[in-house]
Design a protein around this motif. Sequence first.
Motif, PDB file in Angstrom:
ATOM      1  N   PRO A 147       5.045  10.067   6.143  1.00  0.00           N
ATOM      2  CA  PRO A 147       4.486  11.162   6.701  1.00  0.00           C
ATOM      3  C   PRO A 147       3.095  11.484   6.103  1.00  0.00           C
ATOM      4  O   PRO A 147       2.974  11.292   4.876  1.00  0.00           O
ATOM      5  N   GLY A 148       1.986  11.541   7.065  1.00  0.00           N
ATOM      6  CA  GLY A 148       0.768  11.501   6.445  1.00  0.00           C
ATOM      7  C   GLY A 148       0.192  10.173   5.840  1.00  0.00           C
ATOM      8  O   GLY A 148      -1.226  10.305   5.438  1.00  0.00           O
ATOM      9  N   TRP A 149       0.559   9.306   6.051  1.00  0.00           N
ATOM     10  CA  TRP A 149      -0.062   7.945   5.505  1.00  0.00           C
ATOM     11  C   TRP A 149      -1.423   7.771   6.041  1.00  0.00           C
ATOM     12  O   TRP A 149      -1.600   7.974   7.279  1.00  0.00           O
ATOM     13  N   GLY A 150      -2.282   7.531   5.271  1.00  0.00           N
ATOM     14  CA  GLY A 150      -3.813   7.345   5.304  1.00  0.00           C
ATOM     15  C   GLY A 150      -4.548   8.523   6.038  1.00  0.00           C
ATOM     16  O   GLY A 150      -5.612   8.358   6.312  1.00  0.00           O
ATOM     17  N   ALA A 151      -3.879   9.759   5.811  1.00  0.00           N
ATOM     18  CA  ALA A 151      -4.750  10.704   6.344  1.00  0.00           C
ATOM     19  C   ALA A 151      -6.063  10.885   5.417  1.00  0.00           C
ATOM     20  O   ALA A 151      -7.010  11.483   6.021  1.00  0.00           O
ATOM     21  N   ASP A 152      -6.185  10.434   4.235  1.00  0.00           N
ATOM     22  CA  ASP A 152      -7.350  10.612   3.477  1.00  0.00           C
ATOM     23  C   ASP A 152      -7.755   9.001   3.201  1.00  0.00           C
ATOM     24  O   ASP A 152      -8.445   8.942   2.244  1.00  0.00           O
ATOM     25  N   LEU A 153      -7.828   8.097   4.224  1.00  0.00           N
ATOM     26  CA  LEU A 153      -8.246   6.605   4.211  1.00  0.00           C
ATOM     27  C   LEU A 153      -9.735   6.849   3.927  1.00  0.00           C
ATOM     28  O   LEU A 153     -10.409   5.961   3.252  1.00  0.00           O
TER      29      LEU A 153
ATOM     30  N   MET B 277     -12.744  12.221   3.367  1.00  0.00           N
ATOM     31  CA  MET B 277     -11.999  13.437   3.416  1.00  0.00           C
ATOM     32  C   MET B 277     -11.401  13.721   2.096  1.00  0.00           C
ATOM     33  O   MET B 277     -10.560  14.554   1.730  1.00  0.00           O
ATOM     34  N   ARG B 278     -11.814  12.894   0.867  1.00  0.00           N
ATOM     35  CA  ARG B 278     -11.220  13.191  -0.234  1.00  0.00           C
ATOM     36  C   ARG B 278     -12.011  14.010  -1.153  1.00  0.00           C
ATOM     37  O   ARG B 278     -13.206  13.804  -1.235  1.00  0.00           O
ATOM     38  N   PRO B 279     -11.395  15.154  -1.473  1.00  0.00           N
ATOM     39  CA  PRO B 279     -12.197  16.191  -2.146  1.00  0.00           C
ATOM     40  C   PRO B 279     -12.923  16.060  -3.446  1.00  0.00           C
ATOM     41  O   PRO B 279     -13.946  16.735  -3.682  1.00  0.00           O
ATOM     42  N   SER B 280     -12.370  14.846  -4.057  1.00  0.00           N
ATOM     43  CA  SER B 280     -13.082  14.869  -5.483  1.00  0.00           C
ATOM     44  C   SER B 280     -14.039  13.565  -5.491  1.00  0.00           C
ATOM     45  O   SER B 280     -14.288  12.937  -6.424  1.00  0.00           O
ATOM     46  N   VAL B 281     -14.470  13.077  -4.171  1.00  0.00           N
ATOM     47  CA  VAL B 281     -15.303  12.009  -3.964  1.00  0.00           C
ATOM     48  C   VAL B 281     -16.579  12.503  -3.345  1.00  0.00           C
ATOM     49  O   VAL B 281     -16.262  13.028  -2.138  1.00  0.00           O
TER      50      VAL B 281
END
Lengths: 191, 382
Positions: free
Chosen positions: A22-28, A32-36
Amino acid sequence: MPYTADKPSRAESSEQLRARIPGWGADLDPRMRPSVPKERFDPGLNGAHWEFPDRQPETRPRERSIEHAFLTPVFGTSAPPKGLSGVIRRYAYRRFSEGRAAHWLLLLGADRVDAVESHLASFVTLRPDNPITETGVVAEPSHHPVASRVGQKRADLAHLPLDPVLVVGPWLLAGGLVLAGVRAVVRAVRR
Amino acid sequence: MRAMVYRGPYKIRVEEKDIPRIEHPNDAIVRVTLGAICGSDLHLYHGMMPDTRVGTTFGHEFIGVVDQVGPSVRNLVPGDRVMVPFNIYCGSCYFCARGLFSNCHNVNANATAVGAIYGYSHTSGGYDGGQSEYVRVPFADIGPTIIPDWMDDEDAVLLTDAVATGYFGAQLGDIVEGDTVVVLGAGPVGLFAAKSSWLMGAGRVIVIDHLEYRLEKARSFAHAETYNFAEYDDIVVQLKKITDHLGADVAIDAVGAEADGNLLQHVTSAKLKLQGGSPVALNWAIDSVRKGGTISVLGAYGPMFSAVKFGDAMNKGLTLRMNQAPVKRQWPRLFEHIQNGYLKPNDVVTHRIPLEHIAEGYHIFSAKLDGCIKPLILTAAA
Ligand SMILES: NC(=O)c1ccc[n+]([C@@H]2O[C@H](COP(=O)([O-])OP(=O)(O)OC[C@H]3O[C@@H](n4cnc5c(N)ncnc54)[C@H](O)[C@@H]3O)[C@@H](O)[C@H]2O)c1
Ligand SMILES: [Zn+2]
Ligand SMILES: [Zn+2]
């Protein structure tokens, strides 16, 4: 596999993973990554309605790192230094920066002194330290002490016998000090 | 009020303490409704963190109800249900302005090398923590957030540290599609890091620990491949064998200062305090990752030096990334992942312990008894 330029082949394709997890790749996408990226300049974002915070009143002298320009505007007020451990702690802060091992070794030493001082002090209160209840070992019988440890390859069992030394050590030391004190008094009275 | 109090290494008890006061105009006093014990608390409990004073109250994972607010507080009113990130931070300094909330410069008088954390020794600022009925929350307009109606209390308390930290750690790995990720440590932080690695698009997630019941959780909860390092003579060689002898692309250290697997390292750090921590897991990460790979360090180490294999890291051209997690930065996206059903934080909770029995809770968690993964603390005032 010989050492070639190829990236090793994958056991599962992205499609298979997406279907399985579930959710694989949602932040690929790194966006989408909050710390990047790590640093993102946005002073308005955090809800601060000050440029520099109000200063918390310093009601008693507060020890601080000499690497700071001044006492920070906000600071913790739990357990102010007291007793011999307090003297050592104040000295560690006053004399050595965080870059010096002496700073940390003094603070660790003060922690051990604090434990002994506090155990001793507790004996003249209505609530002396109780090694049985305070170590939580009373939970052992009801929480599978044997099954949790035996028949498994737990690496921490190697140093299990050392733990009690740390627990009992300060008690033996405190006991020894009390005994030495009593002896000294007895000797003084006899003389 | 009732509060957990540290009495020396391996010793804690519950005492009657004064309810904390507003000490700064932007303080709030929060009545704690649910707390937790973190793997980080064990470093304090074992006496490893310098300047851990007898009489302090631990606890940096808690949620509660706002009881009082200071005169400058605008965003909260008494009665609000809040989740509080484990970081204390001002929101306005050089570091906060750049999103480095865990590295705030205005809140820790005792040290410049670490931000401030609730109930985490004087080295982390000397604040009392939330394993108690009430807690002082500085900068109430900055950290605390009202708990969304749809959110479960247990999920909320896990978001104050473990979930956010694991998610942050996966981001530090700079994972690209198909990467092989090794996570060292199957505690709550490692489990969430493993789970989050999939969100970033990992092709393979491998979890290492020596506690079989935690590895079982890593398989079921985090869909990971697992290896028990105690079953191998040399886990680094095993990791090479299963990664075509190149090594993994990314390794995440979710173990920290009390790593097992090397008695000498353990004794010199955890017992003799001659080094800031036992870097066994970190060294395994350095040696098992491929050349040019990335290491994400979530595990906490003390401020003293540790025997890290820096030469290998340099010669392999590794990228080392690390920090205490800036928790609140993770929340908006994590809330979406939870609502989408990608993540159920309280799946890792194994024990719910009343505050009055917290000494037993620490022992069970520390000695890894009874299948313990994450213990929550229930306060009587809840
Ligand atoms: N960076 C941050 O913001 C942050 C936040 C929370 C916790 N932490 C740190 O993360 C670490 C883990 O926290 P946790 O709550 O999951 O703790 P935990 O104690 O529950 O988990 C640690 C796990 O590591 C395993 N382990 C021990 N030695 C190992 C080794 N050599 N290789 C692989 N596994 C090993 C243990 O068996 C245990 O399961 C701690 O050091 C904690 O201080 C950091
Ligand atoms: Zn924590
Ligand atoms: Zn700040």
